[in-house]
Design an enzyme around this catalytic site. Structure first.
Site, mmCIF file in Angstrom:
data_model
loop_
_atom_site.group_PDB
_atom_site.id
_atom_site.type_symbol
_atom_site.label_atom_id
_atom_site.label_comp_id
_atom_site.label_asym_id
_atom_site.label_seq_id
_atom_site.Cartn_x
_atom_site.Cartn_y
_atom_site.Cartn_z
ATOM 1 N N HIS A 172 0.807 -1.219 0.000
ATOM 2 C CA HIS A 172 0.000 0.000 0.000
ATOM 3 C C HIS A 172 0.842 1.270 0.000
ATOM 4 C CE1 HIS A 172 -3.988 -1.917 0.670
ATOM 5 N NE2 HIS A 172 -3.245 -2.872 1.202
ATOM 6 N N ASP A 379 3.819 9.482 -1.837
ATOM 7 C CA ASP A 379 2.609 8.861 -1.301
ATOM 8 C C ASP A 379 2.252 7.640 -2.126
ATOM 9 O OD1 ASP A 379 0.754 8.888 0.711
ATOM 10 O OD2 ASP A 379 -0.058 10.846 0.204
#
Length: 859
Positions: A172, A379
């Protein structure tokens, strides 16, 4: 019946609070990820993870387990020390910063190094604890989906327990460039652990590409469009961009509480444009850069000072860590300075909140915002941008998005992409967004809204599970083509029952001494280039050579001097350069090369090999009498491949364009050899020489062939295999050539430049007894005994059937061999056992029996 899905993540999606000795209160998270993972269609999903609390007593553990079972959750109980070392230590202090390009912590004391090592040990122990819980609940056919950097070691633990488990792993966060990742001390171990999974998923193609690059550059494995291949075992690597439950956000705006929030916000900020930032207060979120860009915008556009407001929601995280405390102070200082500079008694340009908002208040804030500002420095995805778009059905606001967020690859068409480090660029983008025409806003929003509402979290989860099932099914089909492991006991029993044996093995990567590479790409070049016989093989090899019924032959692609150095002390036969040169260790070298072998291409091809060796650092080439080999195993992987491609173009358009040569491509090598120079083509001539030398009349009733061969040399497997006969085919000149009728044979990994190239020599079924000839020896470099006897006498003494022939590939799962051994260590163990079987303890061997050991090499 529904398929079962076991979702394994570091944390369960619940908050657990103990109310008594055996009483717990639970609050399950309502996020889109949770509903997506637990709501995959036609799947019965359960979530395995740590509950976030320390429960040392069995009563509390059992009570919590029972309570969580009602929520389809299964707890993993970690003690405080493990949590400290594994979660706070290795996961958050080492892996998370590295994966976000913040680098590893600086070591200033030896104690720090020891602490890192203990944290990694705790990381592996924790992963094993997760695996133990999976074992308890696993049923055959279950899909196991491992999540994130906390559980990189878990796929290995699961596959070691049951190789047939369906295992997927998804990251993730970003996966860094291989140049960043390679600084991790445990880099190789973690990569190999992840590669045990059947399917490895990432948010974006860039992250997947970085992972494949790390595997090729650090582990030396082969990257393919499908993923990473290791000796025939393919780990699928793909991008699966996550989404959100967009309907949940749209429904929230229809609730009265959200409508009240919307009205309040509209009244509060009436007459002003609203800009919004929603982030965790974290180093990677770029909050200081965002606020400084807003300051620059106000400085350059003073007319906007009373017309725009920035609402920054900064949710505190890891408040006990000094670096985060420093970041909090820095942000507060910048906000205070800007508000003091541009604010008034009635209004300030920045509203900063160090807390989170409830769901409906957040949705209302998204809905009234004119410009959302996401300036992440790095990110994995950043779903705030998705949430903002989902709530903008009526407003159709503008999204300014960092190009370093994973969402930029999905929402780039409608967002304004910026480099958050470029303060001027972000300030200009703010002005562009605030002054954008309604038509442009609507077009941009339409692109983003279509993506967010169609690529949901539910679709993401279902796609991954479906791809994992398909990947496992495809892997099963490939596995059926992988040879089974060598049945050692059966092979040795047949060996003992036979009277005249021929055993065929490999040298390089088969009998060679392993070199410890310490995880470095390409290993130790100096040591690996110097081929050495495995020290543990000297005893067994000598025992086999001294057995009266054993004759040993080493058949290798290596130079004669290499074989002399390694095997001169043994009583055996040596066959160098793919069998083109042959000698017993007590005799002189002779050549078995076919007559009229054309070598006119050598001089011109040599210049090409020298040219590319000079241009490619850490590459080298070997000049053999019948071939050239250029090896770029130790060079940069990508550069080496480009150079190999360029070399082939130079060769085909020049030196070998009309020459009778074969070009053989290995995984990291290019070889040019004369047509007919293969182990399979040479073996019959070698057998003929041995049969004549030993006056052999007893049929060979046992053959064992083991080696790590290039595809071009696997014709030797077919030559001996009694189940794949050849038929003669008459050419116009009346000579016969062989046609390999093997139905499942794979094409050799080579390209022939001669129409007369053939896979192997025809095996005659009947041949006359070997003629008498006088023994002769030849000079080390020029002798040729090829014409002293009929070469067909070698195959004439073969008496093989399906039970007494064993062909075995070493470390090559895509092979024409019948069986497989995984490494040279397995070869050593097998030969030790075989050597012991020839001792008197094993009952002895029939008198007068003879056996030949042939050691073959891929080069």
């Amino acid at each position: 019946m529904k398929q079962r899905l076991l979702v394994v993540a570091n944390r369960l999606p619940v908050s657990a609070n103990r109310r008594g000795e055996d009483q717990w209160s639970l609050e399950i998270s309502a996020g889109g990820l949770v509903s997506a993972l637990l709501g995959v269609k036609d799947v019965d999903a359960k979530w395995i993870g740590w509950a976030g609390v320390n429960v040392p007593d069995e009563v509390g553990q059992q009570a919590l387990t029972n309570a969580l079972a009602e929520k389809r959750c299964i707890p993993v109980f970690l003690d405080e020390e493990i949590v400290h070392q594994y979660y706070n230590g290795y996961c958050n202090n080492i892996l998370w910063p590295l994966f976000h390009y913040l680098g590893l912590p600086q070591e200033d004391r030896l104690a720090t190094t020891r602490n890192f090592e203990s944290q990694f040990d705790a990381y592996k122990r924790a992963n094993q604890m997760f695996a133990d819980v999976v074992y308890q609940h696993y049923q055959e056919g279950d899909v196991i989906w491992c999540h994130d950097y906390h559980l990189m070691f878990l796929p290995r633990c699961l596959k070691e327990h049951d190789i047939n488990m369906k295992v997927g792993w998804f990251l993730h966060t970003p996966f860094p460039s291989s140049e960043i990742y390679r600084t991790l001390p445990s880099r190789s171990e973690l990569l190999r652990s992840v590669l045990c999974a059947d399917l490895v998923g990432f948010h974006t193609y860039d992250y997947a590409r970085h992972f494949v690059s790390a595997c090729t550059r650090i582990l030396g494995l082969e990257g393919t469009p499908e993923g990473v291949e290791d000796q025939g075992k393919l780990t699928r690597v793909a991008a699966f961009p996550i989404g959100i439950d967009s309907d949940r956000f749209k429904r929230a705006l229809d609730i009265d509480a959200a409508k009240r929030h919307v009205n309040e916000l509209k009244q509060r900020f009436a007459g002003r444009k609203v800009m919004l930032g929603v982030d965790r207060l974290d180093m990677i979120k770029g909050i200081p850069q965002k606020i400084l860009a807003f300051e620059k915008f106000l400085e350059e556009n003073p007319e906007w000072i009373d017309k725009v407001v920035l609402l920054q929601i900064a949710v505190p995280t890891r408040t006990d860590v000094p670096e985060y405390q420093k970041l909090t102070s820095q942000v507060h200082e910048i906000v205070g300075r800007i508000n003091g500079r541009f604010g008034t008694l009635s209004a300030v340009p920045i509203h900063h909140l160090d807390r989170s908002l409830d769901f409906h208040a957040l949705c209302a804030l998204y809905a009234v915002t004119d410009v959302a500002l996401v300036t992440s420095l790095r990110d994995g995805m950043n779903l705030v941008s998705y949430e903002y778009v989902a709530c903008q059905g009526s407003k159709k606001g503008v999204l300014i998005l960092s190009e370093f967020a994973g969402a930029a690859q999905s929402l780039g068409a409608g967002a304004i992409l910026v480099n958050p480090w470029n303060i001027t660029e972000v300030a200009d983008s703010i002005k562009h967004a605030l002054t954008m025409t309604s038509d442009e806003r609507e077009k941009r929003h339409r692109h983003n809204y279509a993506h967010v509402t169609t690529h949901t979290a539910q679709d993401w989860a279902e796609t991954f599970v479906c791809e994992l099932n398909d990947t496992v099914a495809e892997a099963l089909m490939r596995t059926r083509q992988v040879p089974p492991d060598l049945p050692s006991r059966t092979a040795i029993q047949q060996y003992l029952q036979s009277k005249n044996r021929l055993l065929i093995l490999g040298f390089n990567s088969t009998l060679t001494e392993p070199v410890e590479s310490s995880g470095r790409r390409g290993g130790d070049q100096v040591k690996e280039m110097e081929l050495k016989l495995h020290p543990d093989l000297k005893g067994p090899l000598r025992a086999l050579c001294e057995d009266e019924s054993t004759t040993v032959i080493v058949l290798s692609g290596s130079d004669r001097s290499v074989l002399d150095e390694n095997f001169g002390e043994f009583n055996l036969w040596l066959a160098a350069e793919h069998g083109m040169f042959l000698r017993p260790t007590d005799g002189e070298w002779m050549t078995t090369m076919p007559e009229h072998l054309n070598m006119d291409w050598v001089d011109s091809a040599k210049h090409v090999f020298e040219y590319f060796t000079e241009r490619t650092p850490r590459s080298h080439f070997e000049h053999r009498e019948t071939s050239f080999v250029w090896n770029y195993k130790y060079a940069d992987v990508e550069f080496g491949r480009l150079q190999a491609r360029d070399m082939l173009q130079h060769l085909w358009t020049g030196p070998i364009s009309n020459a009778a040569v074969d070009v053989v491509q290995g995984s990291r090598s290019v070889e040019v050899r004369s047509v007919g120079v293969t182990k399979g083509a040479a073996i019959d001539r070698i057998l003929g020489e041995i049969v004549h030398s030993k006056s052999m009349v007893t049929p060979i009733d046992y053959v064992l062939c083991i080696g790590h061969f290039l595809g071009k040399d696997e014709d030797i497997y077919v030559f001996f295999d009694p189940e794949y006969p050849s038929e003669p085919k008459v050419k116009p000149d009346g000579a016969s050539v062989s046609v390999d009728r093997r139905q499942n044979g794979r094409p050799s990994n080579g390209r022939s430049n001669s129409r007369n190239s053939q896979a192997r020599t025809q095996k005659p079924q009947v041949a006359p007894p070997p003629p008498e000839r006088s023994s002769s020896s030849s000079d080390h470099s020029t002798a040729n005994n090829n014409s002293h006897h009929d070469w067909r006498e070698g195959s004439s003494v073969l008496d093989l059937n399906g039970d007494n022939y064993f062909s075995c590939a070493v470390g090559r799962k895509r092979s024409n061999a019948r069986y497989l051994l995984n490494s040279s260590e397995d070869v050593v163990s097998f030969l030790k056992e075989m050597a012991e079987s020839t001792t008197p303890r094993a009952g002895g061997l029939p008198p007068g029996a003879a056996a030949d050991y042939m050691f073959l090499d891929r080069q």
